[in-house]
Design an enzyme around this catalytic site. Sequence first.
Site, PDB file in Angstrom:
ATOM      1  CD  GLU A  90     -56.329  65.742  29.924  1.00 29.58           C
ATOM      2  OE1 GLU A  90     -57.075  66.520  29.307  1.00 29.58           O
ATOM      3  OE2 GLU A  90     -56.347  64.514  29.764  1.00 29.58           O
ATOM      4  CD  GLU A 121     -35.728  56.605  39.689  1.00 27.99           C
ATOM      5  OE1 GLU A 121     -35.427  56.378  40.878  1.00 27.99           O
ATOM      6  OE2 GLU A 121     -36.827  56.296  39.199  1.00 27.99           O
TER       7      GLU A 121
END
Length: 307
Positions: A90, A121
């Site tokens: 963004e 992960e």
Amino acid sequence: MTSHDLRSELESLTTEAFRPDLAEIDRLSTLDIARLMNGEDAGVPAAVAARLPQIAAAIDAVAARMSRGGRLVYAGAGTAGRLGVLDASECPPTFNTDPAQVVGLIAGGPQAMVTSVEGAEDSRELARRDLAALGLGPDDTVVGISASGRTPYAIGAVEHARALGALTVGLACNEHSALAAAAEHGIEVVVGPELITGSTRLKAGTAQKLVLNMLSTITMVRLGKTYGNLMVDVRASNDKLRARSRRIVALATGAPEEEIEKALTESGGEVKNAILALLTGVDGPTAARLLEDSGGHLRAALAAAAT
């Protein structure tokens, strides 16, 4: 770590705690479940508020480094990683940053945005490899994000970055987390057990989103990417953003539409340049020079033009 050890560790985490009082929510009406969920969410801002001093200290440190050309890098797995990628993506349209200036790394790479990448992960080495590709330096910042605060990928990213002299921030949703301990700036936003046991995309995810909003937005404010609360570095890449650019110039200057169009055309669509030209009467090249001399800070350029 054995499966038994991992189970014991998870059972000790607030974010994984079981709520017996919610054990029969599936028997409630949809509206009642929505009310319960809304009530749970209402406590998230207060949990963030309790960590505002730590958040502000991290932002000041990030901004100081980014003002010297450093980058902001988010690193996380699963929901935490996706939130980091979202916040990073963004920044270019909102603040006209280079895509390489704010970067989101997710364990397992881009495909992990939409599918689960098994085992990603759990790898500190994967985090080190992902960061090595960026060539980190002392002006860069790495923000490890993990609801549990124990995710090896996030911890590995922070440890590797810190060893290279980069600034590190650890964002978690449990107290006394390994992630916060590994980072120079630890931010632990404790939102409590989730409505659905262990589903940390809920309150924990909301808390992380709020903190990441602050980290990027206030850093950009400190870097002069806004004028007041106006997005004067907005990148006009579509019709909506072009209309927003015109509105921002109008709000900042009060100039008539035809003058705004002329100033934006002469500045190549650069909102800051157009505002500076309209408020001071300088020509386009002078506006560009004043802004460059002022490090892109419109207020400083306005002051310089007035002297």
